[in-house]
Design a protein around this motif. Structure first.
Motif, PDB file in Angstrom:
ATOM      1  N   HIS A  86     -44.611 -13.885 -16.031  1.00  0.00           N
ATOM      2  CA  HIS A  86     -44.018 -13.553 -17.322  1.00  0.00           C
ATOM      3  C   HIS A  86     -44.731 -12.341 -17.940  1.00  0.00           C
ATOM      4  CE1 HIS A  86     -42.896 -18.027 -17.663  1.00  0.00           C
ATOM      5  NE2 HIS A  86     -41.771 -17.363 -17.435  1.00  0.00           N
ATOM      6  N   TYR A  89     -43.790  -9.186 -16.266  1.00  0.00           N
ATOM      7  CA  TYR A  89     -42.406  -8.843 -16.602  1.00  0.00           C
ATOM      8  C   TYR A  89     -42.357  -8.149 -17.966  1.00  0.00           C
ATOM      9  CZ  TYR A  89     -37.519  -9.427 -17.902  1.00  0.00           C
ATOM     10  OH  TYR A  89     -36.227  -9.197 -18.313  1.00  0.00           O
ATOM     11  N   ILE A  90     -43.016  -8.745 -18.955  1.00  0.00           N
ATOM     12  CA  ILE A  90     -43.033  -8.161 -20.300  1.00  0.00           C
ATOM     13  C   ILE A  90     -43.713  -6.792 -20.268  1.00  0.00           C
ATOM     14  CG2 ILE A  90     -43.911  -8.423 -22.650  1.00  0.00           C
ATOM     15  CD1 ILE A  90     -43.740 -11.497 -22.170  1.00  0.00           C
ATOM     16  N   GLU A  91     -44.821  -6.704 -19.561  1.00  0.00           N
ATOM     17  CA  GLU A  91     -45.533  -5.427 -19.449  1.00  0.00           C
ATOM     18  C   GLU A  91     -44.613  -4.352 -18.858  1.00  0.00           C
ATOM     19  OE1 GLU A  91     -49.815  -3.890 -17.742  1.00  0.00           O
ATOM     20  OE2 GLU A  91     -48.693  -5.331 -16.533  1.00  0.00           O
ATOM     21  N   GLY A  92     -43.896  -4.694 -17.799  1.00  0.00           N
ATOM     22  CA  GLY A  92     -42.976  -3.743 -17.172  1.00  0.00           C
ATOM     23  C   GLY A  92     -41.865  -3.302 -18.110  1.00  0.00           C
ATOM     24  N   LYS A  93     -41.315  -4.239 -18.853  1.00  0.00           N
ATOM     25  CA  LYS A  93     -40.251  -3.903 -19.805  1.00  0.00           C
ATOM     26  C   LYS A  93     -40.772  -2.972 -20.902  1.00  0.00           C
ATOM     27  CE  LYS A  93     -36.548  -6.060 -18.434  1.00  0.00           C
ATOM     28  NZ  LYS A  93     -35.312  -5.334 -18.119  1.00  0.00           N
ATOM     29  N   LEU A  94     -41.981  -3.223 -21.378  1.00  0.00           N
ATOM     30  CA  LEU A  94     -42.565  -2.354 -22.399  1.00  0.00           C
ATOM     31  C   LEU A  94     -42.801  -0.943 -21.865  1.00  0.00           C
ATOM     32  CD1 LEU A  94     -45.108  -4.736 -24.142  1.00  0.00           C
ATOM     33  CD2 LEU A  94     -43.120  -3.674 -25.185  1.00  0.00           C
ATOM     34  N   VAL A  96     -41.127   0.585 -19.503  1.00  0.00           N
ATOM     35  CA  VAL A  96     -39.827   1.251 -19.400  1.00  0.00           C
ATOM     36  C   VAL A  96     -39.358   1.704 -20.782  1.00  0.00           C
ATOM     37  CG1 VAL A  96     -37.380   0.862 -18.876  1.00  0.00           C
ATOM     38  CG2 VAL A  96     -39.130   0.085 -17.279  1.00  0.00           C
ATOM     39  N   CYS A  97     -39.514   0.856 -21.790  1.00  0.00           N
ATOM     40  CA  CYS A  97     -39.093   1.208 -23.153  1.00  0.00           C
ATOM     41  C   CYS A  97     -39.859   2.413 -23.682  1.00  0.00           C
ATOM     42  CB  CYS A  97     -39.288   0.032 -24.089  1.00  0.00           C
ATOM     43  SG  CYS A  97     -38.116  -1.295 -23.837  1.00  0.00           S
TER      44      CYS A  97
END
Length: 100
Positions: A86, A89-94, A96-97
């Motif tokens: 998890h 996943y959150i780190e990757g999404k941040l 990309v943002c």
């Protein structure tokens, strides 16, 4: 992410001591350091993950190479149900943002 109850906690670096007193920050999570590059004026983001977010933020606060940051945000589990998968996943999404 389904079945995850999390918390987002944010605050200015000037209030870091108070920020770090929050007990949930002693748990695994993802954090974001935000500031401005002193030479270019461009926004600067640092995204990281840690088993103990408060401990890692203290290390960053002492690091002169990261003196640009003026605001921090952290994402932790509300119910100790945040796994390493998890967190990544959150780190990757941040990441990309922040690249947009």
């Amino acid at each position: 992410m389904s079945n995850w109850t999390g918390k987002a906690i944010a605050g200015p670096r000037s209030d870091l001591d108070d920020f770090l007193t929050r007990p949930e920050l002693s748990s695994p999570g993802v954090y974001l350091l935000r500031g401005t590059d002193s030479e270019s004026g461009d926004p600067v983001f640092y995204i990281g993950e840690a088993e103990d977010v408060s401990k890692r933020l203290k290390q960053h606060a002492k690091n002169e190479e990261k003196d640009y940051w003026i605001h921090t945000s952290a994402f932790v589990s509300k119910d100790d149900n945040l796994t390493k998968a998890h967190i990544r996943y959150i780190e990757g999404k941040l990441i990309v943002c922040c690249l947009r």
